[in-house]
Write a protein that holds these residues in place. Sequence first.
Motif, PDB file in Angstrom:
ATOM      1  N   TYR A  89     -26.959  52.788 -24.378  1.00 39.67           N
ATOM      2  CA  TYR A  89     -26.519  53.646 -23.289  1.00 39.67           C
ATOM      3  C   TYR A  89     -25.023  53.887 -23.377  1.00 39.67           C
ATOM      4  O   TYR A  89     -24.308  53.155 -24.085  1.00 39.67           O
ATOM      5  CB  TYR A  89     -26.836  52.985 -21.928  1.00 39.67           C
ATOM      6  N   PHE A  91     -21.904  55.020 -20.390  1.00 39.02           N
ATOM      7  CA  PHE A  91     -21.516  55.593 -19.087  1.00 39.02           C
ATOM      8  C   PHE A  91     -20.179  56.311 -19.198  1.00 39.02           C
ATOM      9  O   PHE A  91     -19.609  56.714 -18.201  1.00 39.02           O
ATOM     10  CB  PHE A  91     -21.401  54.462 -18.029  1.00 39.02           C
ATOM     11  N   GLN A  96     -22.414  60.697 -21.583  1.00 38.50           N
ATOM     12  CA  GLN A  96     -23.297  59.733 -20.940  1.00 38.50           C
ATOM     13  C   GLN A  96     -24.694  59.965 -21.448  1.00 38.50           C
ATOM     14  O   GLN A  96     -25.177  61.085 -21.431  1.00 38.50           O
ATOM     15  CB  GLN A  96     -23.258  59.909 -19.422  1.00 38.50           C
ATOM     16  N   SER A 119     -18.024  54.569 -25.006  1.00 37.11           N
ATOM     17  CA  SER A 119     -18.296  53.132 -25.124  1.00 37.11           C
ATOM     18  C   SER A 119     -19.788  52.933 -25.109  1.00 37.11           C
ATOM     19  O   SER A 119     -20.467  53.344 -24.174  1.00 37.11           O
ATOM     20  CB  SER A 119     -17.642  52.442 -23.934  1.00 37.11           C
ATOM     21  N   LEU A 120     -20.319  52.265 -26.154  1.00 35.76           N
ATOM     22  CA  LEU A 120     -21.754  52.091 -26.264  1.00 35.76           C
ATOM     23  C   LEU A 120     -22.145  50.656 -25.898  1.00 35.76           C
ATOM     24  O   LEU A 120     -21.387  49.725 -26.126  1.00 35.76           O
ATOM     25  CB  LEU A 120     -22.209  52.357 -27.704  1.00 35.76           C
ATOM     26  N   GLY A 121     -23.311  50.553 -25.301  1.00 38.12           N
ATOM     27  CA  GLY A 121     -23.815  49.217 -24.995  1.00 38.12           C
ATOM     28  C   GLY A 121     -25.317  49.198 -25.092  1.00 38.12           C
ATOM     29  O   GLY A 121     -25.951  50.233 -25.222  1.00 38.12           O
ATOM     30  N   SER A 123     -28.552  47.779 -22.984  1.00 41.43           N
ATOM     31  CA  SER A 123     -28.818  47.279 -21.626  1.00 41.43           C
ATOM     32  C   SER A 123     -29.365  45.868 -21.599  1.00 41.43           C
ATOM     33  O   SER A 123     -29.230  45.146 -20.622  1.00 41.43           O
ATOM     34  CB  SER A 123     -29.817  48.201 -20.913  1.00 41.43           C
ATOM     35  N   ASP A 126     -25.965  42.277 -23.715  1.00 39.93           N
ATOM     36  CA  ASP A 126     -24.636  42.594 -23.210  1.00 39.93           C
ATOM     37  C   ASP A 126     -23.555  42.465 -24.284  1.00 39.93           C
ATOM     38  O   ASP A 126     -22.500  43.066 -24.195  1.00 39.93           O
ATOM     39  CB  ASP A 126     -24.291  41.675 -22.039  1.00 39.93           C
ATOM     40  N   THR A 129     -21.561  45.830 -28.360  1.00 44.41           N
ATOM     41  CA  THR A 129     -20.710  46.956 -27.962  1.00 44.41           C
ATOM     42  C   THR A 129     -20.304  47.718 -29.231  1.00 44.41           C
ATOM     43  O   THR A 129     -20.246  47.142 -30.326  1.00 44.41           O
ATOM     44  CB  THR A 129     -19.431  46.478 -27.257  1.00 44.41           C
ATOM     45  N   TYR A 131     -18.048  51.681 -30.376  1.00 46.17           N
ATOM     46  CA  TYR A 131     -17.338  52.871 -29.875  1.00 46.17           C
ATOM     47  C   TYR A 131     -17.631  54.052 -30.795  1.00 46.17           C
ATOM     48  O   TYR A 131     -17.581  53.898 -32.033  1.00 46.17           O
ATOM     49  CB  TYR A 131     -15.833  52.624 -29.851  1.00 46.17           C
TER      50      TYR A 131
ATOM     51  N   SER B  70     -23.897  43.788 -13.364  1.00 43.14           N
ATOM     52  CA  SER B  70     -24.445  44.287 -14.630  1.00 43.14           C
ATOM     53  C   SER B  70     -25.799  44.972 -14.453  1.00 43.14           C
ATOM     54  O   SER B  70     -26.437  45.336 -15.419  1.00 43.14           O
ATOM     55  CB  SER B  70     -24.532  43.129 -15.632  1.00 43.14           C
ATOM     56  N   PHE B  72     -28.138  47.702 -14.218  1.00 40.83           N
ATOM     57  CA  PHE B  72     -27.970  49.022 -14.853  1.00 40.83           C
ATOM     58  C   PHE B  72     -27.920  50.152 -13.843  1.00 40.83           C
ATOM     59  O   PHE B  72     -27.043  51.011 -13.895  1.00 40.83           O
ATOM     60  CB  PHE B  72     -29.108  49.265 -15.863  1.00 40.83           C
ATOM     61  N   ARG B  75     -24.662  50.134 -12.170  1.00 42.03           N
ATOM     62  CA  ARG B  75     -23.630  50.717 -13.015  1.00 42.03           C
ATOM     63  C   ARG B  75     -23.787  52.231 -13.099  1.00 42.03           C
ATOM     64  O   ARG B  75     -22.809  52.970 -13.057  1.00 42.03           O
ATOM     65  CB  ARG B  75     -23.702  50.120 -14.424  1.00 42.03           C
ATOM     66  N   GLU B  76     -25.043  52.613 -13.169  1.00 38.82           N
ATOM     67  CA  GLU B  76     -25.324  54.061 -13.240  1.00 38.82           C
ATOM     68  C   GLU B  76     -24.815  54.764 -12.002  1.00 38.82           C
ATOM     69  O   GLU B  76     -24.174  55.808 -12.061  1.00 38.82           O
ATOM     70  CB  GLU B  76     -26.839  54.262 -13.361  1.00 38.82           C
ATOM     71  N   ALA B  79     -21.208  54.898 -12.174  1.00 39.12           N
ATOM     72  CA  ALA B  79     -20.798  55.907 -13.134  1.00 39.12           C
ATOM     73  C   ALA B  79     -21.027  57.313 -12.630  1.00 39.12           C
ATOM     74  O   ALA B  79     -20.423  58.254 -13.111  1.00 39.12           O
ATOM     75  CB  ALA B  79     -21.546  55.682 -14.444  1.00 39.12           C
ATOM     76  N   LEU B 159     -19.068  46.298 -16.286  1.00 37.23           N
ATOM     77  CA  LEU B 159     -18.966  46.521 -17.717  1.00 37.23           C
ATOM     78  C   LEU B 159     -19.881  47.657 -18.121  1.00 37.23           C
ATOM     79  O   LEU B 159     -21.039  47.723 -17.722  1.00 37.23           O
ATOM     80  CB  LEU B 159     -19.383  45.253 -18.472  1.00 37.23           C
ATOM     81  N   ALA B 160     -19.277  48.556 -19.007  1.00 34.12           N
ATOM     82  CA  ALA B 160     -20.100  49.705 -19.392  1.00 34.12           C
ATOM     83  C   ALA B 160     -19.956  50.061 -20.861  1.00 34.12           C
ATOM     84  O   ALA B 160     -19.705  51.216 -21.182  1.00 34.12           O
ATOM     85  CB  ALA B 160     -19.738  50.904 -18.511  1.00 34.12           C
ATOM     86  N   PRO B 161     -20.061  49.152 -21.714  1.00 35.78           N
ATOM     87  CA  PRO B 161     -20.076  47.699 -21.520  1.00 35.78           C
ATOM     88  C   PRO B 161     -18.648  47.173 -21.399  1.00 35.78           C
ATOM     89  O   PRO B 161     -18.442  46.012 -21.098  1.00 35.78           O
ATOM     90  CB  PRO B 161     -20.736  47.203 -22.793  1.00 35.78           C
ATOM     91  N   ARG B 162     -17.687  48.106 -21.674  1.00 34.35           N
ATOM     92  CA  ARG B 162     -16.304  47.714 -21.437  1.00 34.35           C
ATOM     93  C   ARG B 162     -16.044  47.802 -19.939  1.00 34.35           C
ATOM     94  O   ARG B 162     -16.701  48.533 -19.214  1.00 34.35           O
ATOM     95  CB  ARG B 162     -15.330  48.677 -22.172  1.00 34.35           C
TER      96      ARG B 162
END
Lengths: 193, 793
Positions: A89, A91, A96, A119-121, A123, A126, A129, A131, B70, B72, B75-76, B79, B159-162
């Motif tokens: 995901y 954000f 997004q 920024s990628l993650g 779900s 955690d 990560t 970029y 955390s 989701f 966070r969504e 965001a 965190l998103a994830p930063r």
Amino acid sequence: MTRTLPLLLLLLGPLARAATVNVTVRDARGGAVNDAVVYAVPEGRELPLAKKSAIMDQKNRMFVPHVLPVQTGTSVRFPNSDDIRHQVYSFSSAKQFQIPLYKGTPANPVVFDRAGVVSLGCSIHDRMTAYVVVVDTPYFATTDRKGRGAISSVGAGKYSLRVWYPDMTTEPAPVPLTLAASDNQELVVTVRK
Amino acid sequence: MRSFQAKLVYLTVAVLVLLLAAILIAVHVAGDRTMRRSIDDELHVGSRVLDQTLTLRGRQLSIAVRALASDFAFREAVASADRGTIVSALNNHADRVHADAAFLISLDGTVLAGTLGGQYFGRPFPVPSLLSEAAKHGESTAFVSFEGRPYQFVIVPILAPRPIDWVCMGFPIDDRVLNEVRSLTLLDASVWNPAAENPLMVSTLRQQQRTELASQMQQLGPRRSDATATIQLDNDPFQVLLHPLVTGDGSHIQMLLQRSIEEARRPYRKLELQIFALSLLALIGAVIAAIFFARGVSSPLHRLAAEAQQIEKGDYSSGLEFRQKDEIGKLAGAFDKMRKAIAEREEQIWVQATHDSLTGLPNRTLFFDRVAYSIVGAKRNSSLVGMIMMDLDRFKEINDTLGHHFGDQLLIEIGRRLRQTLREADTVARLGGDEFAVMFLADDESRAIDVAQRIGAALVTPFLLGGVSIEVAGSMGIALFPSHAEDAATLMKRADIAMYDAKKNHLQYAIYEPGRDEHSLRRLAILSELRHAIARDELDLHYQPKIDVRTGKAVHAEALVRWKHPVHGHLKPDEFIPLAEQSGNISMITKWVLRKAITHCGEWNASGVELTVAVNLSALDLFDAELPTYISGLLSEVGLPPSKLVLEITESAVMKDPIYALRILRDLKHRGVKLAIDDYGTGYSSLAHLKRLPVDELKIDKSFVLNLRNAATDDIVIVRSTIELGHNMGLRVIAEGVENDEAWQILKRLGCDMAQGYFISKPLPAPEFRAWMAEAQSSGVGQAFQPAPRAAG
């Protein structure tokens, strides 16, 4: 990176005798800054969106590569090389998106059409990560362990050299750069880290 | 009550009370100190428990918030940048973790959204230090005072994830938290922030106590580190620990832990009460023990004291029986021995005090007691008590010549004979010296005479002692109760008087004559007045002439002293001279007579009347070594030749101490004074003795002269032989007691030198005597005395 190089060579092939910019990124203490993206943005001209593609793989619960610079408009595929599922995901305002839990390679790549850092993650993991650094230029490179990155096949002209690196708080001032054909320039950029 | 028992009880009680009081005080003090220390310990442990609880809670909350952040969907929502969505998501998620307050904060510290009506929106986050802490460590928790309540704030990144934003959740420290602490520590807990509008933010205390706590905390002020204080809540003392929390916003939030001192003290109080009860029991036990012990000691002592009182009263009969082997038993044993010893000694003393040591007979004291006792009995029975007092004749001579030892043996023997003579029931006593007394019960007077005669008979047999045979006679005086006296003392006195009568009249015994006692009383009165007689000029001299039988001329005048007593009239020398001798006044009287007589004689001689004066000397005068010197002085003072003074001495006077008397007489003789033997014929002096005396004259006793008749009597023989004897020894012989012509003629015929008596003249006072002399001279008495018979005396 190894995959992008032949691609770049392929792109810049007609521009023979193009210039190469070797950039070394160091922090204040002189340490090499790894995974920094150095890119030269041409001044005064708009470059057309690239119809390129790139791959952000997931192996051993890690995004590979950790930093992926792409030119605006590039489609990036997110294949899953692990035997477990991931849910990728972002954000970030530049892009997004979310790829619900999947295995293998999803059918559609994600097109990054706005410049910025995405920024990628994952779900459910955690720690994963990565970029995707979306830049408005085809001239970019990622620094290696020694902090060195070589931007090759750059056409002559004026550029401003920019640097981004993970955890960057303030962007260092762009370095103006004037390149002649077959020019080989060596640059050292010191960043606050 | 100051008895031994009381003392022991008091002492025991005092010592125990002091000891128990000391123990109680020590227990109380130690208990109090331990209690205080344990309270402090509890409070400090409590504060650590509280810290731990809050820290754990912070961690749990932080984990919860982190999990939330955390999420989701959350966070969504964040965001999405849609404020409405963000606020509702915040509220929703805050509810999930029971947070009261929630904020979404940008990384630069601006509040992006909040659960509290948007009042913080767009402003910097009110607790910036929390943000910087979180930026450093990825998250932070802190205590803050927020909206007037104590909170634990937790900040974690989204965190998103930063990290893209911060989310902050606030959890109030409420009753639930404090109750949890209380359940762990048993301490009341409160949160106190003096800067807040309502400083006592939360508390487990009751409302009333809260108010009191708040007002008292206000006075204490804020503390920077842990501190304890004692306060009163609801009239109960509480120990309070002030435990400041480290806050994120710099507010002075303090946790207060309260411990009721009274409650903590309760177990100690119980202990003290138990000790007190035990002490009381011990005290009662000790008192009872002391009483029993003291009784064990004091009751034998009481018995001993009672016994001692018996002894004090003179009752030695009762003995104590003590079977105890202890000190008291020993004491009782010693006491009993002492009782017996005292009884024996008293018996001994009584015997010594009541008996004559020489003869073993009762002494005067015991005799008197027995007489008194017998009189009491006689009064009841209407019987008689007879008493005889006996004095030995010539005992002094026996003692002097044969020695005291002999005298003592004689007294013992006499005592034995008296005892043998009398009945068992009669009492024989030795009153002292040679004086014995006998008491007997009688039915009539004849019994008394019988006893006296029996005694007389008992003494007739000569006593044979140490080879010496001696005859002893005694003079006895008889007195009877009730005819002569009503009591013992009078009876004894009257027996004594009767005895003197017997002695005087040379009788073996005499019965008391009523009235004699008055006579002796008069004697006593005279005796006491004699001393003053000279000073009062109550004495006077009378003179009786002595006539030369051949010439009929008066040649001598015998000075005779008279006492003009103011009450009894003229007293004769017979009445007071013996008294003067007894009382030691005789020397004074003698000297007075000498002076007076020598003076008179000097005057007469100076006026041409040639006379020699004669003065009687007492036996005692012969012991006066100064007398010769005194007489010489007087003679030369008056100018009378010594030959004009004749001193008359009785035979018995010389016999008292012949050697000494002889020395005095020789001295007088040497000085030229004439000496005469008076009352010759009545004494016992031997002729050999008489021969040694340096005398000039011999006076025949008047008892031989008074009855001088022509008929041949013994008296004439005696007078004639005396005159012859005197002449043979070269002495002039004088006859006194010449009362009639017949005697005068006989004396003249027998060749007597001088005569004296009423036939010639009675004793006359000096002036009358002088006149008599003048008349005698003028009437020719000087040639041949033919006196006209005068009134005989």
